[in-house]
Design an enzyme around this catalytic site. Sequence first.
Site, mmCIF file in Angstrom:
data_model
loop_
_atom_site.group_PDB
_atom_site.id
_atom_site.type_symbol
_atom_site.label_atom_id
_atom_site.label_comp_id
_atom_site.label_asym_id
_atom_site.label_seq_id
_atom_site.Cartn_x
_atom_site.Cartn_y
_atom_site.Cartn_z
ATOM 1 C CE1 TYR A 11 -2.917 3.169 0.918
ATOM 2 C CE2 TYR A 11 -2.413 2.782 3.236
ATOM 3 C CZ TYR A 11 -2.989 3.563 2.251
ATOM 4 O OH TYR A 11 -3.643 4.712 2.585
ATOM 5 N N GLY A 36 1.949 -7.948 -1.146
ATOM 6 C CA GLY A 36 1.853 -6.900 -2.165
ATOM 7 C C GLY A 36 1.124 -7.402 -3.411
ATOM 8 C CB ALA A 75 7.534 -4.576 7.656
ATOM 9 C CB SER A 77 2.653 -3.791 9.262
ATOM 10 O OG SER A 77 1.684 -4.060 8.278
ATOM 11 C CG ASN A 92 8.236 -11.536 7.643
ATOM 12 O OD1 ASN A 92 8.951 -12.461 7.284
ATOM 13 N ND2 ASN A 92 6.936 -11.535 7.468
ATOM 14 C CB THR A 117 5.442 1.571 13.571
ATOM 15 O OG1 THR A 117 4.151 1.659 14.184
ATOM 16 C CG2 THR A 117 6.283 0.645 14.427
ATOM 17 C CE1 TYR A 141 4.794 -3.155 12.295
ATOM 18 C CE2 TYR A 141 3.324 -1.805 13.640
ATOM 19 C CZ TYR A 141 4.085 -1.981 12.494
ATOM 20 O OH TYR A 141 4.150 -0.987 11.552
ATOM 21 N NE ARG A 279 -6.976 -3.116 17.031
ATOM 22 C CZ ARG A 279 -6.729 -2.511 15.872
ATOM 23 N NH1 ARG A 279 -7.158 -3.045 14.746
ATOM 24 N NH2 ARG A 279 -6.089 -1.375 15.821
ATOM 25 N N GLY A 281 -4.035 -4.205 23.178
ATOM 26 C CA GLY A 281 -2.834 -3.512 22.702
ATOM 27 C C GLY A 281 -3.077 -2.127 22.133
HETATM 28 N N1 UDP Z 1 -10.760 0.210 14.889
HETATM 29 C C1 UDP Z 1 -12.093 -0.030 15.178
HETATM 30 N N2 UDP Z 1 -12.768 -0.936 14.406
HETATM 31 C C2 UDP Z 1 -12.166 -1.585 13.341
HETATM 32 C C3 UDP Z 1 -10.811 -1.322 13.056
HETATM 33 C C4 UDP Z 1 -10.131 -0.426 13.857
HETATM 34 O O1 UDP Z 1 -12.652 0.529 16.119
HETATM 35 O O2 UDP Z 1 -12.844 -2.407 12.699
HETATM 36 C C5 UDP Z 1 -10.021 1.201 15.707
HETATM 37 C C6 UDP Z 1 -8.788 0.641 16.385
HETATM 38 O O3 UDP Z 1 -9.128 0.103 17.639
HETATM 39 C C7 UDP Z 1 -7.913 1.907 16.495
HETATM 40 C C8 UDP Z 1 -8.315 2.727 15.273
HETATM 41 O O4 UDP Z 1 -9.567 2.213 14.834
HETATM 42 O O5 UDP Z 1 -8.280 2.646 17.643
HETATM 43 C C9 UDP Z 1 -7.327 2.613 14.134
HETATM 44 O O6 UDP Z 1 -7.055 1.239 13.935
HETATM 45 P P1 UDP Z 1 -6.246 0.715 12.678
HETATM 46 O O7 UDP Z 1 -6.224 -0.788 12.761
HETATM 47 O O8 UDP Z 1 -6.779 1.331 11.441
HETATM 48 O O9 UDP Z 1 -4.784 1.310 12.887
HETATM 49 P P2 UDP Z 1 -3.759 1.193 14.131
HETATM 50 O O10 UDP Z 1 -4.063 2.391 15.002
HETATM 51 O O11 UDP Z 1 -3.969 -0.115 14.814
HETATM 52 O O12 UDP Z 1 -2.432 1.319 13.469
#
Ligand code: UDP
Length: 326
Positions: A11, A36, A75, A77, A92, A117, A141, A279, A281
Amino acid sequence: MRVLVTGGAGYIGSVVTEELLQDGHEVVVYDDLSKGHRGAVARGAGLVEADLLDGVRLRRAFEEQRTEAVIHMAAASLVGESVENPSKYYRNNVLAGLSLLDAMNETGVRRLVFSSTAAAYGEPEKQPVEESDPTVPTNPYGQTKLAFEHALQWYEKAYGIRSASLRYFNAAGATPACGEVHEPETHLIPIVLQAAAGRRAHVEVYGDDYPTRDGSCVRDYIHVVDLARAHILALFVLEERSAVYNLGCGGEGYTVKEVIEVARAVTGRDITARTAPRRPGDPAVLVASSEKIRRELGWSPQFQDLRAIVESAWEWMQSHPQGYGD
Ligand code: UDP
């Protein structure tokens, strides 16, 4: 400049490749196409389909192209996957990265821009996050990306390889040719737009009891073109020195619920949102201070407004209903 882009079929890598070509650079993409897409590699770039652990192939690529600089974006990710399968992340993100550095060293390539990151910071103690803040990753990660940053410091001292580590916050948006396609998709904006397009029934909001303005997580979304431009600026700083930069738009960031609201406005569609458990983490808030890269490299984002970012992603999704068709 002759640049080799690892992960250039992904991406962000595909957009970096587009921007490099537009600026007149010569690009070879080095990608194993495990994630990719062949169709994402911009016309005009070469493609070496190979594994980074294949040192012989890497050295040959550097010699054939007479590579002057590497942008290392290949990577694994995903935070959640990294907790379940750390072996994949160490292989990786660390082992393959070291193979790349060794091949660079052996062939005299001395400049590297690295996709790092915001996960390197872990649960930051203050916002916005500055580069000098503590780095205490909370998952493999972030830990493996940080481990590679540390290796870079020693490789510079011993072998003179200069590097710029760019700590991305949340990349989003698209160009007319390149957009986000992951299988499975885990990122918020494409998920929200899939719901707008009727390709999923609803969006789950992971947690609505965070200490934020509406209870959902705050993130700093940055347009992929703005991210790509920073890589090109960083290539030139390497003529003088190594550096670490945050890359986000800063400001207040956007909550998950605000992202969904913006997507409703952009698409004019209903998007059903349901609260789901947090979620694991996920920090409550991740917003970058990008003062350092603004000050030192004169970088500034063209897309400050989330609406414009979401619009570009929506346009791409509509013009590429099958993604890259692979
Ligand atoms: N998120 C959400 N629902 C989803 C996917 C992501 O609420 O279906 C939330 C996630 O918990 C985070 C934010 O959206 O707070 C951005 O998540 P994403 O996975 O896009 O990027 P990250 O912050 O993990 O790099």
